[in-house]
Design a protein around this motif. Structure first.
Motif, PDB file in Angstrom:
ATOM      1  N   GLU A 242     -88.146-100.750 -36.492  1.00 39.68           N
ATOM      2  CA  GLU A 242     -88.979 -99.986 -35.607  1.00 39.68           C
ATOM      3  C   GLU A 242     -89.257 -98.802 -36.315  1.00 39.68           C
ATOM      4  O   GLU A 242     -88.259 -98.063 -36.457  1.00 39.68           O
ATOM      5  CB  GLU A 242     -88.315 -99.738 -34.193  1.00 39.68           C
ATOM      6  CG  GLU A 242     -88.125-100.851 -33.457  1.00 39.68           C
ATOM      7  CD  GLU A 242     -87.581-100.540 -32.147  1.00 39.68           C
ATOM      8  OE1 GLU A 242     -87.604 -99.691 -31.495  1.00 39.68           O
ATOM      9  OE2 GLU A 242     -86.783-101.575 -31.680  1.00 39.68           O
ATOM     10  N   CYS A 243     -90.574 -98.455 -36.859  1.00 33.74           N
ATOM     11  CA  CYS A 243     -90.795 -97.312 -37.743  1.00 33.74           C
ATOM     12  C   CYS A 243     -91.780 -96.603 -37.189  1.00 33.74           C
ATOM     13  O   CYS A 243     -93.146 -96.677 -37.198  1.00 33.74           O
ATOM     14  CB  CYS A 243     -91.272 -97.809 -38.928  1.00 33.74           C
ATOM     15  SG  CYS A 243     -90.007 -98.729 -39.994  1.00 33.74           S
ATOM     16  N   PHE A 244     -91.757 -95.291 -36.384  1.00 36.84           N
ATOM     17  CA  PHE A 244     -92.574 -94.711 -35.988  1.00 36.84           C
ATOM     18  C   PHE A 244     -92.146 -93.378 -35.412  1.00 36.84           C
ATOM     19  O   PHE A 244     -90.891 -93.438 -34.848  1.00 36.84           O
ATOM     20  CB  PHE A 244     -93.206 -95.234 -34.712  1.00 36.84           C
ATOM     21  CG  PHE A 244     -92.433 -95.712 -33.685  1.00 36.84           C
ATOM     22  CD1 PHE A 244     -91.984 -94.694 -32.570  1.00 36.84           C
ATOM     23  CD2 PHE A 244     -92.057 -97.059 -33.338  1.00 36.84           C
ATOM     24  CE1 PHE A 244     -91.014 -95.302 -31.679  1.00 36.84           C
ATOM     25  CE2 PHE A 244     -91.106 -97.558 -32.582  1.00 36.84           C
ATOM     26  CZ  PHE A 244     -90.642 -96.657 -31.485  1.00 36.84           C
ATOM     27  N   GLY A 245     -92.570 -92.352 -35.861  1.00 36.47           N
ATOM     28  CA  GLY A 245     -92.324 -90.712 -35.463  1.00 36.47           C
ATOM     29  C   GLY A 245     -91.004 -90.542 -36.209  1.00 36.47           C
ATOM     30  O   GLY A 245     -90.462 -91.113 -36.962  1.00 36.47           O
ATOM     31  N   SER A 246     -90.371 -89.416 -35.579  1.00 33.54           N
ATOM     32  CA  SER A 246     -89.228 -88.722 -36.413  1.00 33.54           C
ATOM     33  C   SER A 246     -87.792 -89.258 -35.768  1.00 33.54           C
ATOM     34  O   SER A 246     -86.831 -89.268 -36.439  1.00 33.54           O
ATOM     35  CB  SER A 246     -89.016 -87.201 -36.282  1.00 33.54           C
ATOM     36  OG  SER A 246     -89.041 -86.976 -35.001  1.00 33.54           O
ATOM     37  N   ALA A 247     -87.968 -90.180 -34.827  1.00 37.36           N
ATOM     38  CA  ALA A 247     -86.776 -90.560 -34.153  1.00 37.36           C
ATOM     39  C   ALA A 247     -86.575 -91.897 -34.728  1.00 37.36           C
ATOM     40  O   ALA A 247     -85.012 -92.077 -34.940  1.00 37.36           O
ATOM     41  CB  ALA A 247     -86.857 -90.943 -32.772  1.00 37.36           C
ATOM     42  N   GLN A 248     -87.209 -92.548 -35.514  1.00 32.86           N
ATOM     43  CA  GLN A 248     -86.990 -93.870 -36.365  1.00 32.86           C
ATOM     44  C   GLN A 248     -87.912 -93.753 -37.458  1.00 32.86           C
ATOM     45  O   GLN A 248     -88.983 -94.631 -37.624  1.00 32.86           O
ATOM     46  CB  GLN A 248     -87.437 -95.243 -35.220  1.00 32.86           C
ATOM     47  CG  GLN A 248     -86.316 -95.070 -33.947  1.00 32.86           C
ATOM     48  CD  GLN A 248     -86.880 -96.229 -33.223  1.00 32.86           C
ATOM     49  OE1 GLN A 248     -87.825 -96.325 -32.392  1.00 32.86           O
ATOM     50  NE2 GLN A 248     -86.077 -97.133 -33.036  1.00 32.86           N
TER      51      GLN A 248
END
Length: 147
Positions: free
Chosen positions: A43-49
């Motif tokens: 899961e690659c999106f945003g600064s959380a992941q």
């Protein structure tokens, strides 16, 4: 939306070019995905992941694949450990240009071995021009730089 990108963010590999090199990170948080038995990929999106993306274009002339049936593209991801001895990254290779992923997309090629370097092989090489997205992310272990 906060995103990471390789430097440079893309490159073209041909039958006559030399190797390509890029730099990514640093990652300040780990990406805890893919979740075992839930996700097919990261899961690659945003600064959380976070994940870094590099778009690789592979261009070879007509007849190249037939003349070189064992040809492959080797993608190598290596990093400098922060001194903890616990740095770990994973490398995912998708056909085409792929931006954010939600865990449901399996990579076409990948290396998630906890080894340094991580190595993934794109094979077979096909005539013409084809694009791939190389995604790499830091797993739950601590790391500070990527080279």
């Amino acid at each position: 939306m906060f995103s990471f990108a390789a430097t440079p963010s893309s490159g073209t590999l041909t039958d006559t070019s030399g190797p390509l090199t890029y730099t990514g990170g640093p990652f300040f948080v780990a990406n805890p995905t893919p979740i075992l038995f839930v996700d097919q990929g990261p899961e690659c999106f945003g600064s959380a992941q976070p994940c870094d993306d590099y778009v690789l274009t592979v261009t070879v002339p007509a007849g190249y694949a037939a003349a070189h049936p064992n040809a492959a593209v080797k993608a190598t991801l290596s990093w400098t450990d922060s001194g903890s001895g616990r740095s770990d990254y994973d490398l995912y290779v998708y056909s085409g240009i792929v931006h954010d992923t939600d865990g449901s997309q399996s990579a076409d090629f990948q290396s998630t071995s906890s080894s340094n370097p991580e190595i993934s092989t794109i094979s077979p090489v096909m005539d013409g021009t084809h694009q791939y997205t190389l995604k790499w992310c830091r797993t739950r272990r601590q790391a500070r730089t990527f080279t």
